[in-house]
Structures are given as C-alpha cells and as structure tokens.
Enzyme design. Structure first.
Site, short mmCIF file in Angstrom:
data_model
loop_
_atom_site.label_atom_id
_atom_site.label_comp_id
_atom_site.label_asym_id
_atom_site.label_seq_id
_atom_site.Cartn_x
_atom_site.Cartn_y
_atom_site.Cartn_z
N CYS A 99 62.53 48.51 100.36
CA CYS A 99 61.50 49.35 100.99
C CYS A 99 61.35 49.13 102.49
O CYS A 99 61.28 50.09 103.26
CB CYS A 99 60.14 49.09 100.35
N HIS A 119 40.56 70.76 109.22
CA HIS A 119 41.31 71.78 109.92
C HIS A 119 41.60 71.37 111.36
O HIS A 119 40.73 70.78 112.00
CB HIS A 119 40.50 73.09 109.93
N GLU A 178 67.26 59.29 99.91
CA GLU A 178 66.67 58.70 101.12
C GLU A 178 67.78 58.31 102.11
O GLU A 178 67.70 58.58 103.31
CB GLU A 178 65.84 57.47 100.75
N LYS A 198 64.49 49.92 104.64
CA LYS A 198 64.70 51.37 104.45
C LYS A 198 63.72 52.17 105.30
O LYS A 198 64.11 53.08 106.02
CB LYS A 198 64.55 51.69 102.95
P1 NDP Z 1 67.67 56.25 90.24
O1 NDP Z 1 67.60 55.88 88.80
O2 NDP Z 1 66.50 56.85 90.90
O3 NDP Z 1 68.91 57.23 90.46
C1 NDP Z 1 70.19 56.90 90.02
C2 NDP Z 1 71.07 58.10 90.29
O4 NDP Z 1 72.43 57.76 90.03
C3 NDP Z 1 70.74 59.27 89.38
O5 NDP Z 1 70.87 60.43 90.16
C4 NDP Z 1 71.81 59.19 88.30
O6 NDP Z 1 72.15 60.43 87.75
C5 NDP Z 1 72.99 58.67 89.10
N1 NDP Z 1 73.97 57.93 88.30
C6 NDP Z 1 73.73 56.96 87.39
N2 NDP Z 1 74.89 56.48 86.89
C7 NDP Z 1 75.89 57.17 87.51
C8 NDP Z 1 77.30 57.14 87.44
N3 NDP Z 1 77.92 56.30 86.63
N4 NDP Z 1 77.99 57.99 88.21
C9 NDP Z 1 77.36 58.84 89.06
N5 NDP Z 1 76.03 58.92 89.18
C10 NDP Z 1 75.30 58.09 88.41
O7 NDP Z 1 68.14 54.91 90.96
P2 NDP Z 1 68.20 54.47 92.47
O8 NDP Z 1 69.35 53.54 92.55
O9 NDP Z 1 68.16 55.63 93.40
O10 NDP Z 1 66.84 53.67 92.64
C11 NDP Z 1 66.46 52.66 91.71
C12 NDP Z 1 64.96 52.61 91.58
O11 NDP Z 1 64.39 52.01 92.71
C13 NDP Z 1 64.29 53.97 91.46
O12 NDP Z 1 64.27 54.45 90.15
C14 NDP Z 1 62.92 53.71 92.00
O13 NDP Z 1 62.07 53.34 90.94
C15 NDP Z 1 63.12 52.57 92.96
N6 NDP Z 1 63.05 53.05 94.35
C16 NDP Z 1 61.88 53.58 94.81
C17 NDP Z 1 61.78 54.06 96.09
C18 NDP Z 1 60.50 54.64 96.58
O14 NDP Z 1 59.47 54.41 95.98
N7 NDP Z 1 60.52 55.44 97.65
C19 NDP Z 1 62.91 54.01 97.00
C20 NDP Z 1 64.10 53.47 96.42
C21 NDP Z 1 64.14 53.00 95.15
P3 NDP Z 1 71.28 61.11 86.56
O15 NDP Z 1 70.11 61.73 87.23
O16 NDP Z 1 72.22 62.11 85.99
O17 NDP Z 1 70.93 60.03 85.61
#
Ligand code: NDP
Length: 452
Positions: free
Chosen positions: A48, A435, A182, A51
């Site tokens: 966080c 406003h 992001e 980032k």
């Molecule tokens: P997410 O679970 O949000 O996203 C993972 C992404 O990767 C999805 O789009 C998924 O697709 C895709 N994916 C998974 N496996 C594969 C694969 N083998 N090949 C290709 N694509 C794949 O995880 P992140 O890593 O982005 O973030 C992890 C967590 O960290 C988040 O869930 C969140 O809770 C937290 N976080 C929060 C933030 C905030 O509050 N602003 C910022 C960053 C992280 P599909 O949708 O099809 O499953």
C-alpha cells in the site's frame, strides 16, 4: 505452567504489529514478535505505502498537462526514476524505524528472524532458540503468486516492482485485479508503454459491472492497451527483451513482465499441519470467527487466513484477537460492509453490494449518473465521473455505493459510515449538498435509472 511469553506473534506486518502492541501496551502482557524480513510487512514495505507514493508520482504528468491548459507556463521534463526510488527507499526506512520504535515503546521484544511453530505452545527461531508462549499468533501475511508455466521466472511481481533499476519502456502486466490495474495506471502515468493481459471478459472481476466498464474505458483512453480474454502462451528471453506469445496468437516484446495474479498465504514450512491445524485450498490457515485455529492456543489473523486481504481488516482482526484473548471480551471481527478503494486513475471507491449481487438478493432501484467534473470540463477533458447508489425497494436502505472519480477513496470512507449506519436513500436526499463538489451528486440523485 510458566511460559516465556504470554503472546508470541509471528509476522511483523500491520496485523501482527498492532496485536503485539495492543496486547503489551494495554494489557501488560509479556509479548514477543519475530519478523524474518523488514518490520512493517507487505503494506508498509512492498504494498500500500510504496504503491500510493508511486500513484502520487505518476499523477503529475497529467496534472502538468492540465496546468498548462489552466494557464500555467509549465515545461514538462522527464521523470527521474532513480531520484524517486532513492527517496522512496528513505521513506520506507523511516517507516520501518517508526514501527520498530512503536513496538519497543510498548515493551514488545522483537526477533529479526524467521520463526516456526514447534508445538501448541512453542516457537522455534531460525537460530534454533526456542521460546514457550501461552498464546501464539500467526500473522505471516501472503506473497504474490507466480503462474505455473515455463519461464514465468523471467517476470517480476509486486515484490520487485519498487526496486527496478530503471523504468521499463515497454511493460506487460498480467492480471485484472487490484494490483494489475493500479500498476497499469501508475506505469502509464510515469511514461511507460503499458500492455495489460486479462484472461476474463472485463477487468476488476467481482466489482460493479458499470464501474468496471467505466474504469476500463478511461484506462484505454489514457493509453493502456488492455487485452481481455488474453493470457501468456509462452515467454522467453529474446534479443531485445522478453518475447511473449499471447493465447490470441499475437507476439510482443517487452522490457519487463509484471505478474499480478493474486497472492498466496504464507504458511509453507511453519509447521502448522503437524499440529493438526487445518490448511485450506489456497494454503490459508483455517480459523473460526474469533480467529482461533483448531489448536486453542494458536490464532491467526490477516492475509494468512485469506479472509479479506486488506490492511485495515488485518488490524481489526488483530485488535479483536487481543480483546477476546487478553481482555476477556469475546469479539469477532466485523467483515460486513467494508469500504475499499482501487487506486486506479481515476480511483474507484466502493462499499456494499454491486448492482449484480444486490439484484440477486432482492428488488432494487439503481440511481446512477456520469458527468464531466468541473475541473476537467473547464479544460475540455473527456474524463467522466461515475456516482451510483443501489437501493433496496423494500427497506429503502442504500445497499451499495460506487464512485469512480479522483479521490473516490476519500469519498467512500465517509459514504461507508452512512451505509454502515443503515442510511436510506431518503437520508441521503435530506442531506444538503456541498457545492460545488463532485460528491454532491450522491445526495441529488432524483430518479432511479432502472429497477430490478
Ligand atoms: P486479485 O485476486 O485482486 O486479482 C488477481 C488477478 O489475476 C485476477 O484478475 C485473476 O483473474 C488473475 N489471475 C489469477 N490467476 C491467473 C493466472 N494463472 N493467469 C492469468 N491471470 C490470473 O489479486 P491481486 O494480486 O491484484 O491483489 C491481491 C489482493 O491484495 C487483492 O485481492 C486485495 O485484497 C489486496 N490489494 C488491495 C489493494 C487496495 O485496497 N487498493 C491494492 C492491492 C492489493 P480472474 O479474475 O479471472 O480470477
């Protein structure tokens, strides 16, 4: 039985540090904490905080162009990644120091080593030292996953992205979740040519469909090449970078490939299975609503439990653990109606149900508007804001709020209070608008755009 410590915390991230500090500082418990890497964990060191600082850095390019249109005489030069990174590293050192001092100030003993669990009341450090503890708290967080195909190791993850030697000219980001979107916006803002592969039909799965479409459209208009329904078929080191073949049959060359395909809980090698603690399908520690494992003296909080992977949730879970175990007041962390923000550009803040989930649950009304905010329309920008309320037809309660706009993260924090209190659409309506702001639209949405 006499223990060395009342509490031994494994993991110095947001959740572990908070639990250790509160247990020691507020209840006088004798507490130790072991951290194998840097104090502060994912949020402070490789999540966080860095980032968000990169988001700030990346927004200046657009801001400078806007300044020119507002009448400023601005000469836009290049972005000095090394200068930024050096400053970022200094800031993370400072924050790590703050965390260490907070722990010391609360009387927590820290061990800069990996720790594993030897039995229900014993922790073993990497140097072989063993300590007994009445309670053990697993707060080891998670780590980025790497997809399972040949040469995936040529890519990097969010762990490495803050330490790059230089800014890539051509970057491929794989994934469609929080981190992928992001990072795509950040690097695009910093001047990198960004391509994003997402295997599904639309980025940000699980969020409100209208908001997802709105954000994707903005990202594309601002120059990010989003390829949905696309994944990597193969990748190898080429003469000019990393050669990537996509599942669509197209070939590309990139300087870096960033995988943001989810995060796995850090349970490997901790010794938990041997004690009869259940480990779930993704490697998470299975806990009850009080964060207790099948071994009564061992609890787990934060990302390692794979409940809701958000820093403030880990902190709440840590505090609920202390309340339950050290203050004799059984408290389950509340995972309902958690507001959150995705720091894309523009940001997305949301709380409660998506339109799609609400429609499944009960009859609803949808109030939604998109408009060009004053700040942008003045300089003829196309960027639009989305404000959306999902309302229960039966109770009139606002079931979900979705905001796509600059500073949506700040706005949704306050909308979250209203939704958590059970505010109705009429409560929103009787609140006087501030406003001129963007968020005033939230209290002036007159007619539903649809009912379902
Ligand atoms: P997410 O679970 O949000 O996203 C993972 C992404 O990767 C999805 O789009 C998924 O697709 C895709 N994916 C998974 N496996 C594969 C694969 N083998 N090949 C290709 N694509 C794949 O995880 P992140 O890593 O982005 O973030 C992890 C967590 O960290 C988040 O869930 C969140 O809770 C937290 N976080 C929060 C933030 C905030 O509050 N602003 C910022 C960053 C992280 P599909 O949708 O099809 O499953």
């Amino acid at each position: 039985m006499k223990f060395d410590y009342d509490l031994f915390v494994i993991g110095g991230g947001s959740g572990g540090v908070r639990a250790a500090r509160v247990a020691a500082g507020e209840t006088g418990a004798k507490v130790a904490l072991a951290e194998e890497s840097r104090m502060g964990g994912t949020c402070v060191i490789r999540g966080c905080v860095p980032k968000k600082l990169m988001v700030f850095a990346s927004e200046y390019a657009e801001a400078m162009h806007e300044a020119v249109d507002y009448g400023w005489d601005v000469r836009i030069g290049g972005f000095d990644w090394t200068k930024f990174r050096t400053r970022l590293e200094r800031e993370l050192d400072r924050l790590e120091g703050v965390y260490n001092r907070l722990l010391q100030g609360s009387g927590v003993t820290t061990y800069a080593q990996r720790a594993t669990v030897a039995d229900a009341h014993t922790v073993e450090l990497a140097d072989g030292t063993r300590f007994t503890a009445k309670h053990i708290l697993i707060a080891t967080g998670g780590r980025p996953s790497l997809p399972d195909f040949e040469n995936a190791g040529l890519g990097i993850t969010s762990n490495e992205v803050f330490h790059l030697d230089e800014l890539p000219k051509r970057l491929l980001i794989v994934g469609g979740g929080y981190i992928a979107c992001e990072m795509a916006c950040i690097f695009n803002g910093l001047g990198t040519e960004v391509t994003q592969f997402y295997r599904g039909a639309q980025i940000l799965r699980g969020f409100d469909d209208e908001a997802r479409g709105h954000i994707a459209e903005h990202m594309i208009r601002h120059g990010i090449a989003i390829h949905c329904g696309t994944n990597i078929l193969s990748m190898e080191k080429g003469r000019d970078g990393i050669d990537v073949r996509a599942t669509t049959g197209h070939s590309f060359t990139f300087d870096q490939v960033l995988f943001a395909v989810g995060r796995d809980p850090n349970t490997r090698g901790l010794g938990l299975e041997n004690l009869g603690i259940e480990i779930g399908r993704r490697g998470e520690v299975v806990v009850d609503r009080y964060s207790q494992t099948a071994v009564p003296s061992i609890h787990a909080i934060g990302d390692v439990t794979n409940r809701v992977q958000l820093t403030p949730v880990a902190i709440r879970e840590g505090m609920a653990f202390v309340e339950t175990v050290f203050k004799g007041n059984p408290t389950a962390p509340d995972h309902d109606l958690i507001p959150s923000a995705v720091f894309t550009q523009p940001e997305y803040g949301s709380v409660g149900l998506t339109e799609e989930a609400a429609r499944e649950q009960e009859p609803i009304e949808v109030y939604s508007t998109t408009f060009r905010p004053m700040h942008k329309s003045f300089i003829a920008r196309e960027d639009r804001v989305l404000m959306k309320l999902i309302v229960s037809q039966a109770t009139r309660k606002v079931l979900g709020v979705h905001i796509v706009a600059d500073h949506a993260g700040e706005m949704i924090q306050l909308a979250g209070v209203a939704v958590k209190m059970g505010a109705t659409k009429e409560d929103f309506d009787r609140t006087v608008a501030v406003h001129p702001t963007m968020s005033e639209e939230l209290v002036t949405l007159k007619h539903p755009v649809r009912s379902a």
